[in-house]
Scaffold this active site. Sequence first.
Site, PDB file in Angstrom:
ATOM      1  N   ASP A 194       0.901  -1.256   0.108  1.00  0.00           N
ATOM      2  CA  ASP A 194       0.013  -0.192   0.014  1.00  0.00           C
ATOM      3  C   ASP A 194       0.940   1.209   0.082  1.00  0.00           C
ATOM      4  O   ASP A 194       2.108   1.147   0.524  1.00  0.00           O
ATOM      5  CB  ASP A 194      -0.933   0.088   1.198  1.00  0.00           C
ATOM      6  CG  ASP A 194      -2.321   0.971   1.153  1.00  0.00           C
ATOM      7  OD1 ASP A 194      -3.281   0.540   0.794  1.00  0.00           O
ATOM      8  OD2 ASP A 194      -1.899   2.161   0.935  1.00  0.00           O
ATOM      9  N   ASP A 199      -7.170  -4.714  -4.117  1.00  0.00           N
ATOM     10  CA  ASP A 199      -8.282  -4.080  -3.451  1.00  0.00           C
ATOM     11  C   ASP A 199      -8.283  -2.873  -3.599  1.00  0.00           C
ATOM     12  O   ASP A 199      -7.538  -2.070  -3.042  1.00  0.00           O
ATOM     13  CB  ASP A 199      -8.140  -4.535  -1.737  1.00  0.00           C
ATOM     14  CG  ASP A 199      -9.208  -3.874  -1.059  1.00  0.00           C
ATOM     15  OD1 ASP A 199     -10.315  -3.769  -1.488  1.00  0.00           O
ATOM     16  OD2 ASP A 199      -8.974  -3.978   0.230  1.00  0.00           O
ATOM     17  N   CYS A 225     -15.105  -1.859  -3.049  1.00  0.00           N
ATOM     18  CA  CYS A 225     -16.237  -1.772  -2.238  1.00  0.00           C
ATOM     19  C   CYS A 225     -17.050  -0.341  -2.796  1.00  0.00           C
ATOM     20  O   CYS A 225     -17.411   0.506  -1.979  1.00  0.00           O
ATOM     21  CB  CYS A 225     -15.799  -1.268  -0.829  1.00  0.00           C
ATOM     22  SG  CYS A 225     -14.812   0.190  -0.531  1.00  0.00           S
TER      23      CYS A 225
END
Length: 160
Positions: free
Chosen positions: A3, A48, A101
Site C-alpha cells: 500500500d 483491493d 467496495c
Amino acid sequence: AADVRPHRVGLIVANAERTGTADRVTSVVADGQAPPFRAASFDRVLVDAPCSGLGVLHRRADARWRIAPDDVDRLAALQVRLVEQAAALVRPGGVLVVSACTLTRAETLDVDDHLAWHRPDLVLLDPPGDPWVPWGRGALLLPQAEGTDGMALHRYRVDP
C-alpha cells in the site's frame, strides 16, 4: 502486500498477525502503479482497489459528502493503472482477483471491459455464488442481501 500509505501497511501487518498468516504475508510501502516486484513473480494477486466507497454508505453515510462528481472517473482510471500493473505480476496459470467496495459501473464493469480489451490473456473465472449476484462478467455483493458492505469482484486466470 503493498500500500502506498504506511498506516495501511500497518493494518495489513496487524491483520496478518491476528489471523495467523504473518509468516506468509510480507508487507511493503509501495505504489501499486510502479510495484517493486519482478513481473510474473506471484501465483495470486489481489487488488483491493481504491474506490469511491459508495458500497459502504450503510455504515458510513458521511462518505456521500466526501465524493466529488469527478472522483468516480478519477478513481476508475487509477484502478485501471493498478490492475494493469498487478496483472503483470501474476505468473502464467496464476490468479488475479480485483475487488472494490463500490457499486458504480465506472469502477467495476468499465475496469473489467478495459481488461477484456487490453488483456485477452486474462481468462475470466466463475464469480462466487449466492449471496453474490451476477454483475457483468463478475459479481456484486449487495448491502441489503447480507447486511454487509456492497462490493464488486472479478476473478481471472493468466493464460499461459
